[in-house]
Design an enzyme around this catalytic site. Sequence first.
Site, PDB file in Angstrom:
ATOM      1  N   LYS A  41       0.816  -1.194   0.000  1.00 16.36           N
ATOM      2  CA  LYS A  41       0.000   0.000   0.000  1.00 16.36           C
ATOM      3  C   LYS A  41       0.860   1.259   0.000  1.00 16.36           C
ATOM      4  CE  LYS A  41      -3.103  -2.317   3.236  1.00 16.36           C
ATOM      5  NZ  LYS A  41      -3.640  -2.243   4.631  1.00 16.36           N
ATOM      6  N   ASP A 101      14.365  -0.617   1.310  1.00 16.38           N
ATOM      7  CA  ASP A 101      15.102  -0.817   2.557  1.00 16.38           C
ATOM      8  C   ASP A 101      16.134  -1.921   2.310  1.00 16.38           C
ATOM      9  OD1 ASP A 101      15.666  -0.743   5.299  1.00 16.38           O
ATOM     10  OD2 ASP A 101      14.002  -2.043   5.822  1.00 16.38           O
ATOM     11  N   LYS A 129      16.844   3.695   1.603  1.00 17.11           N
ATOM     12  CA  LYS A 129      17.548   3.471   2.863  1.00 17.11           C
ATOM     13  C   LYS A 129      18.743   2.555   2.573  1.00 17.11           C
ATOM     14  CE  LYS A 129      14.624   2.787   6.471  1.00 17.11           C
ATOM     15  NZ  LYS A 129      13.965   1.931   7.492  1.00 17.11           N
ATOM     16  N   VAL A 151      10.936   5.463   9.256  1.00 16.58           N
ATOM     17  CA  VAL A 151      10.167   6.631   8.840  1.00 16.58           C
ATOM     18  C   VAL A 151       8.692   6.284   8.624  1.00 16.58           C
ATOM     19  CG1 VAL A 151      12.177   7.715   7.768  1.00 16.58           C
ATOM     20  CG2 VAL A 151      10.663   6.309   6.358  1.00 16.58           C
TER      21      VAL A 151
HETATM   22  P1  IMP Z   1      12.509  -4.039   1.623  1.00 18.13           P
HETATM   23  O1  IMP Z   1      11.963  -5.281   1.019  1.00 18.13           O
HETATM   24  O2  IMP Z   1      13.336  -4.323   2.845  1.00 18.13           O
HETATM   25  O3  IMP Z   1      13.221  -3.133   0.656  1.00 18.13           O
HETATM   26  O4  IMP Z   1      11.303  -3.294   2.261  1.00 18.13           O
HETATM   27  C1  IMP Z   1      10.483  -2.478   1.616  1.00 18.13           C
HETATM   28  C2  IMP Z   1       9.237  -2.289   2.463  1.00 18.13           C
HETATM   29  O5  IMP Z   1       9.506  -2.326   3.866  1.00 18.13           O
HETATM   30  C3  IMP Z   1       8.686  -0.938   2.171  1.00 18.13           C
HETATM   31  O6  IMP Z   1       7.857  -0.947   1.034  1.00 18.13           O
HETATM   32  C4  IMP Z   1       7.956  -0.656   3.469  1.00 18.13           C
HETATM   33  O7  IMP Z   1       6.682  -1.260   3.435  1.00 18.13           O
HETATM   34  C5  IMP Z   1       8.774  -1.342   4.536  1.00 18.13           C
HETATM   35  N1  IMP Z   1       9.698  -0.392   5.193  1.00 18.13           N
HETATM   36  C6  IMP Z   1      11.023  -0.303   5.032  1.00 18.13           C
HETATM   37  N2  IMP Z   1      11.556   0.691   5.773  1.00 18.13           N
HETATM   38  C7  IMP Z   1      10.516   1.259   6.420  1.00 18.13           C
HETATM   39  C8  IMP Z   1      10.403   2.362   7.346  1.00 18.13           C
HETATM   40  O8  IMP Z   1      11.365   3.053   7.706  1.00 18.13           O
HETATM   41  N3  IMP Z   1       9.143   2.633   7.788  1.00 18.13           N
HETATM   42  C9  IMP Z   1       8.048   1.920   7.421  1.00 18.13           C
HETATM   43  N4  IMP Z   1       8.099   0.899   6.542  1.00 18.13           N
HETATM   44  C10 IMP Z   1       9.338   0.564   6.062  1.00 18.13           C
END
Ligand code: IMP
Length: 175
Positions: A41, A101, A129, A151
């Site tokens: 979302k 992230d 990030k 965040v």
């Molecule tokens: P990744 O698969 O680790 O790159 O994560 C991506 C998803 O993790 C994002 O689309 C967010 O839903 C969640 N996410 C990553 N960092 C944050 C944060 O700082 N706050 C809230 N959700 C986060």
Amino acid sequence: MIEIQEILYDEPAIQAKVKELAAQIARDYAGKDLVLICILKGAVMFMADLMRRIPFPVTIDFIRVSSYGMSTTAAREIGVKKDIEIDVRGRHVLLVDTIIDTGETLALLFKRFPEKGPASLEAVVLLDKKPRRTAEVRVKYRGFEIPDLFVVGYGVDCAEQYRNLPYVAAIKTDT
Ligand code: IMP
Ligand code: MG
């Protein structure tokens, strides 16, 4: 209740960056059949702002990725919960997410999409990030690089809340 620690990007800063990203995208995809895929979302606000700034017709669709387990550890299982509904064969696909992230979510989509036969596959993220990256993933368009902070806002949640904040803020975590 969470405590907002610091507003990192306010509305004008976000809109200026969205405008910049949209201009790059518009230039690169001019004359092409562009499909924007909103990763639900979190990307809902970014998608809405970005698509409005692209000055030619685009197609949009939505995908929902679920992840089980701790988002902060590598012990996480990611799967597609709701797939796209349109045919992207021979079309130029751009994945849209607000924050990257670890990169595992986008990495999964980069692995899954080629079987759908797009002419090209790229990604745009507003917030990167970078220090937390564990998966190698190609992000062609990125807005801001942020440090390892949790965040909220501009679509991004904490326990499904605060997505509606029009700005991006860092919150206090008691860990
Ligand atoms: P990744 O698969 O680790 O790159 O994560 C991506 C998803 O993790 C994002 O689309 C967010 O839903 C969640 N996410 C990553 N960092 C944050 C944060 O700082 N706050 C809230 N959700 C986060
Ligand atoms: Mg979340």
